[in-house]
Scaffold this motif. Structure first.
Motif, PDB file in Angstrom:
ATOM      1  N   SER A  35      -2.680  92.526 -13.207  1.00  0.00           N
ATOM      2  CA  SER A  35      -2.109  91.361 -13.885  1.00  0.00           C
ATOM      3  C   SER A  35      -0.622  91.329 -13.579  1.00  0.00           C
ATOM      4  O   SER A  35      -0.003  92.372 -13.358  1.00  0.00           O
ATOM      5  N   TYR A  48      -4.102  87.447 -12.215  1.00  0.00           N
ATOM      6  CA  TYR A  48      -4.967  88.471 -12.819  1.00  0.00           C
ATOM      7  C   TYR A  48      -6.181  88.667 -11.924  1.00  0.00           C
ATOM      8  O   TYR A  48      -6.622  87.741 -11.236  1.00  0.00           O
ATOM      9  N   ASN A  70      -8.422  87.845  -6.972  1.00  0.00           N
ATOM     10  CA  ASN A  70      -7.502  87.423  -8.021  1.00  0.00           C
ATOM     11  C   ASN A  70      -7.647  85.941  -8.319  1.00  0.00           C
ATOM     12  O   ASN A  70      -8.173  85.174  -7.506  1.00  0.00           O
TER      13      ASN A  70
END
Length: 199
Positions: A35, A48, A70
């Motif tokens: 993150s 994230y 991601n």
């Protein structure tokens, strides 16, 4: 030819020597959660995702491969873009990365590393003119380079737990949709924190 064979034999012998096969504690398979801060062409948001990799000890360092999946909260919303009352949303979508890294153990529990590889990102586009909603997902191919610090955190997941702090830069040199180029040289900067476990 004999020179090439001799050089290859020397390289193999060197790589398999005990001095280069030391256990640094940073080798093996690993998985982690990521993150952090995401900036795409000046627009900011949160990145994230998940990552996995495998590292091999080489002396006091490691070489390895890794992959990531991601997503991002980066969004830009425009109203009255084409006609009065319409809405155009453009957002950073999923991002796939695969590459390699090389690192050096600067302390028994700390690894300093650099990475580079291929990345492919999607851009989520949604246009609503009040009567119809159109969606598109252009994709861009590019490269990523970065550097970071990995720290063993035994209290996290036992002996294999670790955390990392990393900066990386990505450039998508060719963004296309339905075979047509829609943009090039999109810059992306990220600062991410990872928490993972090594097996």
């Amino acid at each position: 030819m004999k020179t090439i064979v001799s050089a290859a034999a020397l390289a193999v012998a060197t790589l398999s020597s005990p001095a280069l096969a030391q256990d640094t504690g940073f080798e093996g398979a690993r998985v982690e959660l990521l993150s952090g801060y995401d900036i795409v062409e000046g627009d900011e948001g949160l990145v994230y995702g998940v990552a996995a990799g495998y590292d091999i000890a080489v002396g006091q360092g490691v070489i390895g491969i890794e992959t990531e999946l991601n997503d991002s909260s980066v969004r830009e919303i425009y109203t009255d873009a084409l006609v009065a009352g319409d809405e155009l949303r453009i957002g950073a979508g999923r991002d796939i990365y695969i590459g390699g890294r090389i690192g050096f153990a600067v302390a028994p529990n700390t690894l300093l590393y650099a990475k580079a590889g291929y990345t492919n990102a999607a851009i989520d586009v949604r246009y609503d003119d009040g009567t119809t909603v159109d969606k598109a997902r252009p994709k861009g191919d590019g490269y990523r380079v970065g550097a970071g610090l990995e720290q063993k955190i035994n209290a996290l997941f036992g002996a294999g737990g670790y955390g990392r702090l990393e900066y990386r830069y990505s450039n998508y040199g060719n963004v296309s949709y339905a075979g047509n180029s829609v943009g090039a040289n999109i810059d992306r900067h990220q600062i991410v924190v990872g928490l993972g476990v090594r097996f």
